[in-house]
Design a protein around this motif. Sequence first.
Motif, PDB file in Angstrom:
ATOM      1  N   ARG A  90      31.057  45.294  43.615  1.00 23.37           N
ATOM      2  CA  ARG A  90      29.789  45.936  43.980  1.00 23.37           C
ATOM      3  C   ARG A  90      28.830  45.788  42.757  1.00 23.37           C
ATOM      4  O   ARG A  90      28.202  46.933  42.474  1.00 23.37           O
ATOM      5  N   ASN A  91      28.669  44.900  42.252  1.00 25.87           N
ATOM      6  CA  ASN A  91      27.791  44.469  41.228  1.00 25.87           C
ATOM      7  C   ASN A  91      27.022  43.274  41.378  1.00 25.87           C
ATOM      8  O   ASN A  91      27.032  42.878  42.663  1.00 25.87           O
ATOM      9  N   LYS A  92      26.499  42.412  40.504  1.00 21.19           N
ATOM     10  CA  LYS A  92      25.884  40.844  40.879  1.00 21.19           C
ATOM     11  C   LYS A  92      26.351  40.209  39.728  1.00 21.19           C
ATOM     12  O   LYS A  92      25.488  39.149  39.198  1.00 21.19           O
ATOM     13  N   PHE A  93      27.621  40.099  39.496  1.00 18.27           N
ATOM     14  CA  PHE A  93      28.399  39.203  38.598  1.00 18.27           C
ATOM     15  C   PHE A  93      28.283  37.733  39.385  1.00 18.27           C
ATOM     16  O   PHE A  93      28.418  37.897  40.590  1.00 18.27           O
ATOM     17  N   TYR A  94      28.088  36.814  38.659  1.00 17.11           N
ATOM     18  CA  TYR A  94      28.064  35.461  39.173  1.00 17.11           C
ATOM     19  C   TYR A  94      29.050  34.442  38.337  1.00 17.11           C
ATOM     20  O   TYR A  94      29.391  34.973  37.167  1.00 17.11           O
ATOM     21  N   GLY A  95      29.119  33.123  38.785  1.00 12.97           N
ATOM     22  CA  GLY A  95      30.046  32.308  37.937  1.00 12.97           C
ATOM     23  C   GLY A  95      31.630  32.360  38.228  1.00 12.97           C
ATOM     24  O   GLY A  95      31.827  33.001  39.286  1.00 12.97           O
ATOM     25  N   GLU A  96      32.367  31.863  37.498  1.00 10.99           N
ATOM     26  CA  GLU A  96      33.792  31.705  37.570  1.00 10.99           C
ATOM     27  C   GLU A  96      34.432  33.168  37.221  1.00 10.99           C
ATOM     28  O   GLU A  96      33.954  33.753  36.384  1.00 10.99           O
ATOM     29  N   ILE A  97      35.765  33.164  37.634  1.00 12.36           N
ATOM     30  CA  ILE A  97      36.636  34.292  37.427  1.00 12.36           C
ATOM     31  C   ILE A  97      37.500  34.136  36.270  1.00 12.36           C
ATOM     32  O   ILE A  97      38.088  33.103  36.416  1.00 12.36           O
ATOM     33  N   PRO A  98      37.353  34.665  34.888  1.00  9.65           N
ATOM     34  CA  PRO A  98      38.320  34.392  33.839  1.00  9.65           C
ATOM     35  C   PRO A  98      39.589  34.583  34.390  1.00  9.65           C
ATOM     36  O   PRO A  98      39.873  35.738  34.836  1.00  9.65           O
ATOM     37  N   ASN A  99      40.527  34.143  33.644  1.00  8.51           N
ATOM     38  CA  ASN A  99      41.943  34.371  33.816  1.00  8.51           C
ATOM     39  C   ASN A  99      42.212  35.624  33.133  1.00  8.51           C
ATOM     40  O   ASN A  99      42.032  35.888  31.858  1.00  8.51           O
ATOM     41  N   SER A 100      43.147  36.399  33.580  1.00 11.92           N
ATOM     42  CA  SER A 100      43.505  37.464  32.862  1.00 11.92           C
ATOM     43  C   SER A 100      44.980  37.949  33.246  1.00 11.92           C
ATOM     44  O   SER A 100      45.443  38.305  34.373  1.00 11.92           O
ATOM     45  N   VAL A 101      45.836  37.452  32.419  1.00 14.52           N
ATOM     46  CA  VAL A 101      47.238  37.148  32.432  1.00 14.52           C
ATOM     47  C   VAL A 101      47.883  38.722  32.631  1.00 14.52           C
ATOM     48  O   VAL A 101      48.564  38.713  33.687  1.00 14.52           O
ATOM     49  N   GLY A 102      47.632  39.691  32.088  1.00 10.95           N
ATOM     50  CA  GLY A 102      48.480  40.740  32.046  1.00 10.95           C
ATOM     51  C   GLY A 102      47.837  42.021  33.245  1.00 10.95           C
ATOM     52  O   GLY A 102      48.469  43.049  33.132  1.00 10.95           O
ATOM     53  N   LEU A 103      46.856  41.594  33.931  1.00  6.65           N
ATOM     54  CA  LEU A 103      46.336  42.434  34.856  1.00  6.65           C
ATOM     55  C   LEU A 103      47.232  42.917  36.019  1.00  6.65           C
ATOM     56  O   LEU A 103      48.035  42.167  36.511  1.00  6.65           O
ATOM     57  N   ARG A 104      47.086  44.242  36.518  1.00  8.77           N
ATOM     58  CA  ARG A 104      47.780  44.759  37.708  1.00  8.77           C
ATOM     59  C   ARG A 104      47.041  44.648  38.790  1.00  8.77           C
ATOM     60  O   ARG A 104      47.255  44.266  40.054  1.00  8.77           O
ATOM     61  N   TYR A 105      46.016  45.089  38.581  1.00 10.55           N
ATOM     62  CA  TYR A 105      44.827  45.544  39.620  1.00 10.55           C
ATOM     63  C   TYR A 105      43.435  44.804  39.159  1.00 10.55           C
ATOM     64  O   TYR A 105      42.939  45.106  38.201  1.00 10.55           O
ATOM     65  N   LEU A 106      42.849  44.026  40.232  1.00 10.84           N
ATOM     66  CA  LEU A 106      41.656  43.413  39.698  1.00 10.84           C
ATOM     67  C   LEU A 106      40.574  43.514  41.043  1.00 10.84           C
ATOM     68  O   LEU A 106      41.131  42.877  42.137  1.00 10.84           O
ATOM     69  N   ARG A 107      39.614  44.206  40.952  1.00 11.38           N
ATOM     70  CA  ARG A 107      38.462  44.397  42.208  1.00 11.38           C
ATOM     71  C   ARG A 107      37.258  43.735  41.756  1.00 11.38           C
ATOM     72  O   ARG A 107      36.514  44.538  40.908  1.00 11.38           O
ATOM     73  N   LEU A 108      37.001  42.612  42.389  1.00 11.55           N
ATOM     74  CA  LEU A 108      35.779  41.967  42.152  1.00 11.55           C
ATOM     75  C   LEU A 108      34.991  41.706  43.539  1.00 11.55           C
ATOM     76  O   LEU A 108      34.030  40.659  43.294  1.00 11.55           O
ATOM     77  N   ASN A 109      35.274  42.536  44.540  1.00 12.79           N
ATOM     78  CA  ASN A 109      34.551  42.547  45.765  1.00 12.79           C
ATOM     79  C   ASN A 109      33.079  42.718  45.539  1.00 12.79           C
ATOM     80  O   ASN A 109      32.612  43.359  44.794  1.00 12.79           O
ATOM     81  N   ASN A 110      32.358  42.016  46.274  1.00 13.12           N
ATOM     82  CA  ASN A 110      30.860  42.059  46.618  1.00 13.12           C
ATOM     83  C   ASN A 110      30.170  42.026  45.394  1.00 13.12           C
ATOM     84  O   ASN A 110      29.203  42.654  44.801  1.00 13.12           O
ATOM     85  N   ASN A 111      30.361  40.642  44.875  1.00 12.56           N
ATOM     86  CA  ASN A 111      29.470  39.913  43.985  1.00 12.56           C
ATOM     87  C   ASN A 111      28.987  38.877  44.379  1.00 12.56           C
ATOM     88  O   ASN A 111      28.932  38.649  45.546  1.00 12.56           O
ATOM     89  N   ILE A 112      28.787  37.710  43.384  1.00 10.05           N
ATOM     90  CA  ILE A 112      28.364  36.621  43.662  1.00 10.05           C
ATOM     91  C   ILE A 112      29.110  35.396  42.940  1.00 10.05           C
ATOM     92  O   ILE A 112      28.701  34.556  42.599  1.00 10.05           O
ATOM     93  N   LEU A 113      30.374  35.557  42.739  1.00 11.86           N
ATOM     94  CA  LEU A 113      31.137  34.846  42.112  1.00 11.86           C
ATOM     95  C   LEU A 113      31.594  33.620  42.996  1.00 11.86           C
ATOM     96  O   LEU A 113      31.566  33.368  44.328  1.00 11.86           O
ATOM     97  N   SER A 114      31.717  32.442  42.321  1.00 11.57           N
ATOM     98  CA  SER A 114      32.190  31.216  42.786  1.00 11.57           C
ATOM     99  C   SER A 114      33.350  30.387  42.086  1.00 11.57           C
ATOM    100  O   SER A 114      33.836  31.124  41.121  1.00 11.57           O
ATOM    101  N   GLY A 115      33.786  29.455  42.650  1.00  9.77           N
ATOM    102  CA  GLY A 115      34.916  28.510  41.849  1.00  9.77           C
ATOM    103  C   GLY A 115      36.354  29.179  42.534  1.00  9.77           C
ATOM    104  O   GLY A 115      36.339  29.602  43.255  1.00  9.77           O
ATOM    105  N   PRO A 116      37.168  28.543  41.449  1.00 10.22           N
ATOM    106  CA  PRO A 116      38.368  28.726  42.152  1.00 10.22           C
ATOM    107  C   PRO A 116      39.012  30.100  41.810  1.00 10.22           C
ATOM    108  O   PRO A 116      38.093  30.961  41.111  1.00 10.22           O
ATOM    109  N   PHE A 117      40.195  30.363  42.148  1.00 12.74           N
ATOM    110  CA  PHE A 117      40.761  31.573  41.904  1.00 12.74           C
ATOM    111  C   PHE A 117      41.388  31.820  40.310  1.00 12.74           C
ATOM    112  O   PHE A 117      41.830  30.638  40.096  1.00 12.74           O
TER     113      PHE A 117
END
Length: 209
Positions: free
Chosen positions: A129-156
Amino acid sequence: MEAPFFSLMLLLLLVSSSPSAALLSAKGVNTEVQALIVIKNLLKDPHGLLKSWDQNSGDPCSWAMITCSPDFLVTGLEAPSQHLSGLLAPTIGNLTNLETVLLQNNNITGPIPTEIGRLANLKTVYLSRNKFYGEIPNSVGLRYLRLNNNILSGPFPSTSANLDLSYNNLSGPIQGSLATRYNVVGNPLICDANREQGCYGTAPMPMFH
């Protein structure tokens, strides 16, 4: 003169042997303080939430919205629902002991810094619930990642984290072995509005308020 000199040398030895001493730059400035001040300067803070962040301070552990370890190393940046806007600075990647980032429910924009992906201790990132855009960077060690309700694009991203990527503009593809860890409802390039019920998986995630 020997006693004062001995006392000074003992003090310098104690300081240099402390865990936080490794964070001092060549000019004796705490590098975590430097990183956080850049973050502060790129954010717009209408309610003065970050006014305790002082660039002349040698210890950020007393600052608002900062959590530290017993060794006085920054482990958490937690400012959800604080009406923050502006950009998230790449210097977040210099907070090498960071474990938790909670910046959900703000108005922060711009790309998610790729430097987040090099934080080996980082486990939980909530930027929903922000306004981030562009691709999601890889984050190897993460357990929980919540990026819902933004303007992100590209691959997983390449991560085994439990992901909530709903209501963005992602294009996939979703790896079959990880599909049950993803929530991708609301991504029109992946989920047809008539079949959203079957195009995402869910996994338990902790809630932060």
